[in-house]
Design a protein around this motif. Structure first.
Motif, short mmCIF file in Angstrom:
data_model
loop_
_atom_site.label_atom_id
_atom_site.label_comp_id
_atom_site.label_asym_id
_atom_site.label_seq_id
_atom_site.Cartn_x
_atom_site.Cartn_y
_atom_site.Cartn_z
N MET A 121 -11.67 -6.82 32.71
CA MET A 121 -13.08 -7.07 32.85
C MET A 121 -13.43 -6.87 34.32
N GLN A 122 -14.53 -6.16 34.56
CA GLN A 122 -14.95 -5.91 35.94
C GLN A 122 -16.46 -5.93 36.03
N THR A 123 -16.97 -6.50 37.12
CA THR A 123 -18.41 -6.53 37.40
C THR A 123 -18.64 -6.18 38.86
N ARG A 124 -19.59 -5.29 39.11
CA ARG A 124 -19.97 -4.95 40.48
C ARG A 124 -21.37 -5.49 40.72
N LEU A 125 -21.54 -6.18 41.85
CA LEU A 125 -22.83 -6.72 42.24
C LEU A 125 -23.19 -6.17 43.61
N GLU A 126 -24.47 -5.90 43.82
CA GLU A 126 -24.92 -5.39 45.11
C GLU A 126 -26.17 -6.14 45.55
N LYS A 127 -26.33 -6.22 46.87
CA LYS A 127 -27.49 -6.90 47.44
C LYS A 127 -28.04 -6.02 48.56
N PHE A 128 -29.33 -5.70 48.46
CA PHE A 128 -29.99 -4.88 49.46
C PHE A 128 -31.06 -5.71 50.15
N ASP A 129 -30.88 -5.94 51.44
CA ASP A 129 -31.87 -6.67 52.23
C ASP A 129 -32.51 -5.67 53.18
N HIS A 130 -33.67 -5.14 52.79
CA HIS A 130 -34.32 -4.09 53.57
C HIS A 130 -34.92 -4.62 54.87
N VAL A 131 -35.22 -5.88 54.92
CA VAL A 131 -35.80 -6.46 56.14
C VAL A 131 -34.75 -6.50 57.25
N ASP A 132 -33.55 -7.01 56.92
CA ASP A 132 -32.48 -7.11 57.91
C ASP A 132 -31.63 -5.86 57.97
N GLY A 133 -31.78 -4.95 57.01
CA GLY A 133 -30.99 -3.73 56.99
C GLY A 133 -29.55 -3.96 56.58
N ARG A 134 -29.31 -5.00 55.80
CA ARG A 134 -27.95 -5.33 55.36
C ARG A 134 -27.80 -5.00 53.88
N HIS A 135 -26.77 -4.22 53.57
CA HIS A 135 -26.47 -3.85 52.20
C HIS A 135 -25.04 -4.27 51.93
N ARG A 136 -24.85 -5.12 50.91
CA ARG A 136 -23.52 -5.69 50.64
C ARG A 136 -23.15 -5.49 49.18
N TYR A 137 -21.84 -5.53 48.92
CA TYR A 137 -21.34 -5.41 47.56
C TYR A 137 -20.35 -6.53 47.28
N CYS A 138 -20.12 -6.78 46.00
CA CYS A 138 -19.12 -7.74 45.54
C CYS A 138 -18.59 -7.23 44.21
N VAL A 139 -17.28 -7.06 44.10
CA VAL A 139 -16.65 -6.62 42.86
C VAL A 139 -15.76 -7.76 42.37
N LEU A 140 -15.98 -8.18 41.14
CA LEU A 140 -15.17 -9.21 40.50
C LEU A 140 -14.34 -8.54 39.41
N ARG A 141 -13.03 -8.77 39.44
CA ARG A 141 -12.13 -8.13 38.49
C ARG A 141 -11.20 -9.17 37.90
N LEU A 142 -11.10 -9.19 36.58
CA LEU A 142 -10.21 -10.12 35.88
C LEU A 142 -9.20 -9.30 35.09
N SER A 143 -7.91 -9.51 35.37
CA SER A 143 -6.86 -8.75 34.68
C SER A 143 -5.63 -9.62 34.51
N GLN A 144 -4.78 -9.18 33.61
CA GLN A 144 -3.55 -9.91 33.34
C GLN A 144 -2.39 -9.26 34.10
N THR A 145 -1.53 -10.07 34.69
CA THR A 145 -0.38 -9.56 35.41
C THR A 145 0.76 -9.24 34.45
N LEU A 146 1.80 -8.64 34.98
CA LEU A 146 2.97 -8.33 34.16
C LEU A 146 3.69 -9.58 33.67
N PHE A 147 3.50 -10.68 34.36
CA PHE A 147 4.17 -11.93 34.01
C PHE A 147 3.32 -12.83 33.11
#
Length: 83
Positions: free
Chosen positions: A1-27
């Motif tokens: 499962m994966q979700t990408r989130l983005e935030k655009f702040d045009h006033v401050d000129g800051r553009h950020r991202y956040c990726v959340l990923r849920l996966s099962q390990t080999l163990f």
């Protein structure tokens, strides 16, 4: 499962991202990975948390997603490649 989130702040000129990923390990553990940082600039960070139960990992995934949406991030549809 994966979700990408983005935030655009045009006033401050800051553009950020956040990726959340849920996966099962080999163990058999569940890994919740959070990668975040500025878009188009160097830097950022990755945070991993491991859980024994899928329900606990999914609950943390949903709470992280909700907290990022509260902070102004918007979910972006991500299409995973076939190859």
């Amino acid at each position: 499962m994966q979700t990408r989130l983005e935030k655009f702040d045009h006033v401050d000129g800051r553009h950020r991202y956040c990726v959340l990923r849920l996966s099962q390990t080999l163990f058999g553990e569940w890994c919740l990975e959070q990668a975040k940082g500025p878009i188009g600039a160097p830097g950022g960070q990755q945070i991993r948390a491991y859980f024994h139960q899928h329900g606990e990992a999914l609950q943390n995934f949903e709470s992280l997603r909700a907290s990022q949406v509260k902070r102004g991030f918007v979910p972006i549809p991500v299409q995973l490649g076939l190859l």
